[in-house]
Design an enzyme around this catalytic site. Structure first.
Site, PDB file in Angstrom:
ATOM      1  CG  HIS A 159      -0.307   0.222   2.515  1.00 38.97           C
ATOM      2  ND1 HIS A 159       0.054  -0.816   3.352  1.00 38.97           N
ATOM      3  CD2 HIS A 159       0.068   1.355   3.152  1.00 38.97           C
ATOM      4  CE1 HIS A 159       0.608  -0.326   4.443  1.00 38.97           C
ATOM      5  NE2 HIS A 159       0.638   0.981   4.346  1.00 38.97           N
ATOM      6  CG  ASP A 218      -0.114  -4.230   2.704  1.00 41.43           C
ATOM      7  OD1 ASP A 218       0.176  -3.546   1.706  1.00 41.43           O
ATOM      8  OD2 ASP A 218      -0.293  -3.736   3.835  1.00 41.43           O
ATOM      9  CB  SER A 242       3.117   1.570   6.581  1.00 40.53           C
ATOM     10  OG  SER A 242       2.009   1.804   7.406  1.00 40.53           O
TER      11      SER A 242
END
Length: 476
Positions: free
Chosen positions: A216, A246, A324
Site C-alpha cells: 500500500h 500487502d 508502514s
C-alpha cells in the site's frame, strides 16, 4: 530490680562520659558552642567552608594541594568537600590520614576530567568548584558541572554501569538503522510540478539495493524516491507487488554495497518477547518505538479474515502512518515482521517474516521464469474484518465508535486514491456494497475485483452514508 537499674546506671555513666570525650578529642574545643564568637570566613576562601573540629564554627577548608592534618589541635587545616587528606612519607600518596600527628596534602577524591558550563575542561570536579567559587566572589555567574569527561568528548562508558548493561534496545537500533530507508511517492500537480503525496518506510534485503516495504506504500505507482540513512536519495523501480499479502519489492541502483537486514523466523516468536519497530512516521526518519509481542500471527480466524495470507503479529509497539513498511525486529536485530497497521493505541499489527520469505521466493521464481501478472484493481484502503470482540474493544477506546459489530473496518485511507476521492474515511465501517451485505474485509476485496463501480454504505458514527467508489487498475 531497682538494684539492677542502679548498677546499670553506674556502669553506663562512665561510658557516656567517654563518648563525650571521644567526640571532643581536639585540644581547645569549648565546653559549649557559641556561634557568635566564631571568626568570619576569609574573603579569599575558594575551597568552601566546613565546620571546625569542634563541630561548631564554619572555617575555610583547605583546597587541593594545600596542607592538611596536624597534631590534633583546634585550627589544624581540614580538606574541603570532595577532597581527602593524603600523606606521602613512605606510605603512599593516596593513603588517607587517620592518625593524629600526621600531616599531608588535600587531593581530589575524583581524578576524572569534567566539563563546565563555561565550555572549559577541568582536571577534576574539585578544580571546577574552586574556579566557580572564585567567579561568584567576583560577582560572576557560577560554573555548573555539566558533563563527565572533557568538553567536546563523550564520556567513557563504564561497562559495569546499569546504562551500559541494560541498554539492549539502543544496541539493536544501532545495528539495524543503517538498513532502514525512507520512501516518498511523488506525482505531478496541475502546474506539472512534482509534489510528495505519500511516504512510508522500508528495509534493505540485498547489498545490490532490493528493498522490502508494504504494497500500500507504493501501489499508486507514482515516482518512488528512496532516502538512505546517510541522506543519499535514489529513484526506485517497483519490482514486484502482492496486494493480497500487502508486500512489495522495490530496487535502487546504488554505486556501493548496502547494509542489509536478515529475516528471522516469525514462527519461533513467543508472546511477551521484546520487539523494536523503526521507520519514518510523519516523515520523521529513524523513529524508534518498542513493545512486546501481544499475540503471534493473529489472523484469519481471530480477525475474521478468510484470506489466510493476511496473518498478523500483534504488538503494542506504536506503528503510525509513515511507519508502514519498516521492520519489526527482535533483540537479535532480525526482521520478524513488516510494520503494517495500527488499529488504535496499543493495538498494532505486522506481517510475519515467514510471509516475507515466501513472497521473496515466489518473486524470484516469477522473475526467473519471466512471468508477468495481470493488472489488479485497487481503491487505496487498508481494512480488517470487524468482529464482535474487536468492536467491543474499539468501543472501550473510542467513545464515538458506531454501534455495529460486523463489516469491514477502515484503518487507513491512502491519499489521492479512489477511496479518498469517493469520500471514504478512516474509522468508517463498510456494511454493504452494491446491495450485498459486507461481513468481512474479504467481501470488500471480492467486490473490488468483480465490480466496475462500488456503491458502498458505510457506518460513520451513528449515521449511514452512501458513497460511490470507482476502482482503479494498477500494475502488480
Amino acid at each position: 530490680m531497682r538494684l539492677l537499674i542502679l548498677c546499670a546506671s553506674i556502669i553506663l555513666v562512665p561510658l557516656l562520659c567517654d563518648a563525650r570525650i571521644i567526640k571532643r578529642y581536639v585540644i581547645g574545643c569549648p565546653e559549649r558552642c557559641d556561634k557568635s564568637l566564631c571568626p568570619p570566613i576569609p574573603p579569599d576562601c575558594l575551597a568552601g567552608d566546613i565546620l571546625d573540629q569542634c563541630d561548631c564554627c564554619p572555617v575555610c577548608a583547605a583546597g587541593e594541594g594545600e596542607s592538611c592534618g596536624g597534631t590534633g589541635k583546634l585550627g589544624d587545616p581540614e580538606c574541603g568537600e570532595g577532597l581527602e587528606c593524603a600523606v606521602s612519607d613512605g606510605v603512599g600518596a593516596t593513603t588517607t590520614v587517620r592518625r593524629r600527628g600526621k600531616t599531608g596534602v588535600c587531593v581530589c577524591k575524583s581524578s576524572e576530567p569534567v566539563c563546565g558550563s563555561d565550555g572549559v575542561s577541568y582536571r577534576n570536579i574539585c578544580e571546577l568548584k574552586r574556579v566557580s567559587n572564585r567567579a561568584q566572589k567576583l560577582q560572576q555567574p557560577p560554573i555548573i558541572f555539566i558533563q563527565r569527561g572533557a568538553c567536546g568528548k563523550g564520556h567513557e562508558e563504564n561497562p559495569d554501569s546499569l546504562r551500559h548493561r541494560y541498554n539492549f534496545i539502543a544496541d539493536v537500533v544501532e545495528k539495524i538503522a543503517p538498513a532502514v530507508v525512507h520512501i516518498e511517492l511523488f506525482r505531478k500537480n496541475v502546474f506539472n510540478r512534482e509534489v510528495a503525496v505519500a511516504s512510508g518506510s522500508g528495509f534493505v534485503v540485498s547489498e545490490d539495493g532490493l528493498i522490502v516495504t508494504n504494497a500500500h506504500v507504493v501501489a499508486n505507482k507514482h515516482r518512488v524516491k528512496v532516502e538512505l540513512k546517510t541522506g543519499t536519495t535514489y529513484d526506485a523501480k517497483i519490482k514486484d507487488v502482492d496486494e493480497k499479502a500487502d508486500i512489495a519489492l522495490i530496487k535502487i541502483d546504488a554505486p556501493m554495497k548496502l547494509p542489509v537486514l536478515l529475516l528471522g523466523r516469525s514462527a519461533d516468536l513467543r508472546p511477551g518477547e521484546f520487539v523494536v519497530a523503526i521507520g519514518s512516521p510523519f516523515s520523521l526518519q529513524n523513529t524508534v518505538t518498542t513493545g512486546i509481542v501481544s499475540t503471534t500471527q493473529r489472523g484469519g480466524k481471530e480477525l475474521g479474515l478468510r484470506n489466510s495470507d493476511m496473518d498478523y503479529i500483534q504488538t503494542d509497539a506504536i506503528i503510525n502512518y509513515g511507519n508502514s513498511g519498516g521492520p519489526l525486529v527482535n533483540l537479535d536485530g532480525e526482521v520478524i515482521g513488516i510494520n503494517t497497521l495500527k488499529v488504535t493505541a496499543g493495538i498494532s499489527f505486522a506481517i510475519p517474516s515467514d510471509k516475507i520469505r515466501q513472497f521473496l521466493a515466489e518473486s524470484h521464481d516469477r522473475q526467473a521464469k519471466g512471468k508477468t501478472a495481470t493488472k489488479k484493481k485497487y481503491i487505496g484502503v487498508r481494512m480488517m474484518t470487524l468482529t464482535p470482540t474487536l468492536a467491543k474493544e474499539l468501543k472501550q477506546r473510542k467513545n464515538d465508535f458506531p454501534d455495529v459489530t460486523s463489516g469491514a473496518y477502515v484503518i487507513e485511507v491512502i491519499p489521492k486514491t479512489p477511496a479518498e476521492v469517493g469520500g471514504l474515511k478512516e474509522s468508517d465501517v463498510i456494511i454493504s456494497i452494491n446491495g450485498q451485505r459486507i461481513t468481512s474485509a474479504s467481501d470488500v476485496s471480492t467486490a473490488i475485483k468483480t465490480d466496475e463501480s462500488l456503491r458502498a454504505v458505510v457506518r460513520r458514527g451513528n449515521e449511514d452514508i452512501i458513497l460511490t467508489i470507482i476502482p482503479e487498475e494498477i500494475d502488480p
